[in-house]
Design a protein around this motif. Structure first.
Motif, mmCIF file in Angstrom:
data_model
loop_
_atom_site.group_PDB
_atom_site.id
_atom_site.type_symbol
_atom_site.label_atom_id
_atom_site.label_comp_id
_atom_site.label_asym_id
_atom_site.label_seq_id
_atom_site.Cartn_x
_atom_site.Cartn_y
_atom_site.Cartn_z
ATOM 1 N N VAL A 179 1.865 6.988 8.142
ATOM 2 C CA VAL A 179 2.893 6.097 7.487
ATOM 3 C C VAL A 179 4.427 6.054 7.455
ATOM 4 O O VAL A 179 4.904 6.788 8.851
ATOM 5 C CB VAL A 179 3.035 7.141 5.174
ATOM 6 N N HIS A 180 4.889 5.054 7.262
ATOM 7 C CA HIS A 180 6.392 4.564 7.635
ATOM 8 C C HIS A 180 6.949 5.032 8.912
ATOM 9 O O HIS A 180 7.472 5.719 9.152
ATOM 10 C CB HIS A 180 7.679 5.215 6.676
ATOM 11 N N LEU A 181 6.219 4.442 9.686
ATOM 12 C CA LEU A 181 6.246 4.227 10.870
ATOM 13 C C LEU A 181 7.465 4.157 11.832
ATOM 14 O O LEU A 181 7.562 2.693 11.921
ATOM 15 C CB LEU A 181 5.440 4.370 11.952
ATOM 16 N N PHE A 195 -5.663 10.051 0.946
ATOM 17 C CA PHE A 195 -4.713 11.670 0.542
ATOM 18 C C PHE A 195 -3.847 11.207 1.579
ATOM 19 O O PHE A 195 -4.215 11.535 2.859
ATOM 20 C CB PHE A 195 -5.853 12.481 0.665
ATOM 21 N N LYS A 196 -2.390 11.723 0.913
ATOM 22 C CA LYS A 196 -1.045 11.630 1.826
ATOM 23 C C LYS A 196 -0.684 13.564 1.840
ATOM 24 O O LYS A 196 -0.419 13.857 0.822
ATOM 25 C CB LYS A 196 0.022 10.404 1.460
ATOM 26 N N LEU A 197 -0.449 13.800 3.326
ATOM 27 C CA LEU A 197 0.242 14.717 3.236
ATOM 28 C C LEU A 197 1.669 15.280 4.267
ATOM 29 O O LEU A 197 1.156 13.580 4.904
ATOM 30 C CB LEU A 197 -1.396 15.436 4.566
ATOM 31 N N THR A 243 6.217 -1.374 1.624
ATOM 32 C CA THR A 243 7.737 -0.918 1.762
ATOM 33 C C THR A 243 7.748 0.536 1.598
ATOM 34 O O THR A 243 9.549 0.347 1.902
ATOM 35 C CB THR A 243 8.351 -1.419 0.088
ATOM 36 N N ASP A 244 7.180 1.666 1.246
ATOM 37 C CA ASP A 244 6.993 2.869 1.209
ATOM 38 C C ASP A 244 8.530 3.036 -0.043
ATOM 39 O O ASP A 244 9.042 3.210 0.159
ATOM 40 C CB ASP A 244 8.139 3.448 1.831
ATOM 41 N N HIS A 245 8.069 2.005 -0.722
ATOM 42 C CA HIS A 245 9.978 1.708 -2.226
ATOM 43 C C HIS A 245 9.533 2.995 -3.095
ATOM 44 O O HIS A 245 9.106 3.408 -3.760
ATOM 45 C CB HIS A 245 9.003 0.317 -3.020
ATOM 46 N N ALA A 290 0.570 -1.339 0.183
ATOM 47 C CA ALA A 290 0.049 -0.244 0.114
ATOM 48 C C ALA A 290 0.582 1.397 -0.025
ATOM 49 O O ALA A 290 0.147 2.629 0.415
ATOM 50 C CB ALA A 290 -0.669 0.429 1.029
ATOM 51 N N HIS A 291 1.569 1.013 -0.652
ATOM 52 C CA HIS A 291 3.103 2.670 -0.483
ATOM 53 C C HIS A 291 4.608 2.539 -1.200
ATOM 54 O O HIS A 291 4.821 1.692 -0.909
ATOM 55 C CB HIS A 291 3.359 2.414 1.474
ATOM 56 N N THR A 292 4.345 2.692 -2.335
ATOM 57 C CA THR A 292 5.213 2.427 -3.495
ATOM 58 C C THR A 292 5.701 3.895 -3.828
ATOM 59 O O THR A 292 4.172 4.811 -4.270
ATOM 60 C CB THR A 292 4.994 1.603 -4.335
ATOM 61 N N HIS A 293 6.356 3.973 -4.740
ATOM 62 C CA HIS A 293 6.975 5.219 -5.344
ATOM 63 C C HIS A 293 7.158 4.987 -6.375
ATOM 64 O O HIS A 293 8.426 5.494 -7.189
ATOM 65 C CB HIS A 293 7.392 6.467 -4.462
ATOM 66 N N MET A 294 6.631 4.616 -8.014
ATOM 67 C CA MET A 294 7.187 4.329 -9.044
ATOM 68 C C MET A 294 7.151 5.852 -9.383
ATOM 69 O O MET A 294 6.816 6.685 -9.433
ATOM 70 C CB MET A 294 6.901 3.352 -9.663
#
Ligand code: URP
Ligand code: ZN
Ligand code: ZN
Ligand code: ZN
Length: 466
Positions: free
Chosen positions: A240-242, A150-152, A319-321, A58-62
């Motif tokens: 996110v990413h704690l 929505f991410k802030l 992953t916060d890939h 649920a957390h990637t950054h292509m």
């Protein structure tokens, strides 16, 4: 076409049981007591294997733009690597750049992904600014575009940053339209002061990235986000990413009070530490630069994060890939750590790294599946289409060999990265077969899928709120 998966142990959040699974076309048709399914169908032998729902990252950054460069995995390379690692759905972050129209940012993300994905994909939206237009766009995205989160950013002043007033307005909007606010909880204003002071002292090495992002500033921002969400009439909030014990304590206290507060952690915080970075020669510590940063092994973080996964104060592992090559990308920060693009690539390794937690006695099989597949589906409006093995769900299934071994490294991974933050890690367990909507796309290390077969998944509202 039908396919009967026989002889395996099916694992879901409520337990593990021997069962045969019938796939019909793209969906799961039925589950049977072992040996009692239809005999006139093709079979896939899963004897000795765990049969689990395909992973949901649920957390990637292509292709995320960051610090003058772009994350090095495209939707093509990144989703193919995800498939090798047993992840059959990603939720990537579409970006509204500050000053950009939200829908234009979303259209750009669809253009990057469409026709390029090997597995199914959905989007969250990063809001690069909160104003009347973006608040209106939030309603439209929830209603028409299948985007319900929505991410802030409380970090990165001048880039993605929102101030407390903007955050409150977005939270009030989310309270009204049912969306989840995802928060990058670090006090970016204070961090920037520490960064400038460090650079002025001549402290330019990668290690100073982590040292200028202390735990207190993650815990403070986490607390502030939780309080703002309370003021917004308990708007659903997902941290996110704690990475750190005291941030986790803030989440746990809110949850104990019955609040709609959730959090994820990432494999890098469960396995990697500041000392990995410290031990690296020269500038190589840049490989471990990510935000939130890696924490020290001499503190309580990793122990507490595993405990948080067991207690559900941490509900999801993503992953916060956000991969960057060392050459020419991480190297942008030679002489100034604040110019190192932030991120670690790991979309391929999440299922394996969390299984290692099962082997190590830190996580049950059920929690393994819940944190990597079932809860992300519920949290982000994909359940029960995704995240579970039951009739009617998409046939996204992984056969996992608990007796296999996975060695992680740049020679074997499929991500578009010239290094691995986990180089040399050996995992007990192996993704053996990956089925995405009924199609075997990975079999014993062979890729059989195709670019463009992954579909966009419009999402509903979260079904995980209290
Ligand atoms: O270091 C990270 N996490 N890079 C990606 C951007 C973000 O904040 O998630
Ligand atoms: Zn972030
Ligand atoms: Zn608790
Ligand atoms: Zn991220």
């Amino acid at each position: 076409m039908t396919l009967l998966i026989t002889g395996g142990t099916v694992i879901g959040p409520t337990g593990a049981a021997p069962a045969d699974v019938l796939v019909d076309g793209e969906t799961i048709a039925a589950t049977y007591a072992p040996g009692t399914g239809p005999s006139d169908t093709e079979t896939l032998d899963a004897t000795g294997r765990y049969v689990i729902p395909g992973g949901i990252d649920a957390h990637t950054h292509m292709e995320l733009p960051f610090g003058g460069t772009f994350a090095s995995d495209t939707f093509d390379t990144g989703t193919r690597a995800a498939a090798f690692g047993g992840t059959t759905t990603i939720i990537d972050f579409a970006v509204q750049r500050t000053g950009e129209v939200v829908r234009d940012g979303l259209a750009a993300w669809h253009a990057k992904a469409e026709g390029n994905c090997h597995v199914d994909y959905a989007f969250h939206m990063i809001l690069g600014g909160v104003d009347d237009d973006s608040l209106k766009a939030m309603d439209q995205l929830v209603a028409d575009e299948g985007i319900s989160s929505f991410k802030l950013f409380m970090a990165y002043p001048g880039v993605f940053y929102s101030d407390d007033g903007q955050i409150l307005r977005a939270m009030q909007k989310a309270r009204d339209n049912g969306a989840v606010i995802m928060m990058h909880a670090e006090n970016g204003i204070a961090i920037d002061v520490l960064v400038r002071q460090a650079l002025a002292r001549g402290e330019t090495d990668p290690i100073h990235h982590g040292l200028t992002r202390p735990e207190a500033l993650e815990a403070e921002a986490t607390h502030r986000a939780i309080m703002l969400a309370e003021v917004a009439r308990d708007c659903p909030l997902y941290i996110v990413h704690l990475s750190a014990s005291r941030a986790l304590a803030e989440v746990a206290a809110a949850r104990d009070a019955g609040r709609n507060v959730f959090a994820e952690t990432c494999p890098q915080y469960l396995y990697l530490t500041l000392e990995d970075q410290l031990g690296a020669p020269g500038f190589e510590g840049a490989k471990w630069v990510c935000s939130t940063p890696l924490r020290s092994k001499h503190e309580t973080h990793q122990r507490d994060l595993w405990q948080g996964l067991r207690s559900n104060d941490l509900a999801v592992v993503s992953t916060d890939h956000c991969p960057f090559c060392f050459k020419d990308q991480k190297e942008l920060g030679v002489g100034d750590f604040s110019k190192i693009p932030n991120g670690i690539g790991g979309v391929e390794h999440r299922v394996d790294l969390l299984y290692q937690g099962v082997v190590d006695g830190k996580l049950s099989l059920e929690r393994w599946v819940e944190t990597i597949a079932t809860t992300p589906a519920r949290m982000f409006g994909l359940y029960p289409r995704k995240g579970v093995i039951q009739p009617g769900s998409d046939a996204d299934i992984v056969l996992y060999d608990p007796n296999g071994r996975t060695r992680i490294g740049v020679e074997t991974h499929h991500m578009n990265m010239d290094h691995s933050a986990y180089e040399g890690y050996e995992i007990a367990g192996k993704v053996e077969t990956v089925i995405s909507r009924g199609e075997v796309i990975v079999s014993s290390g062979e890729y059989r899928g195709a670019k463009g077969r992954g579909k966009y998944l419009p999402r509903g509202l979260s079904s995980y709120l209290v």
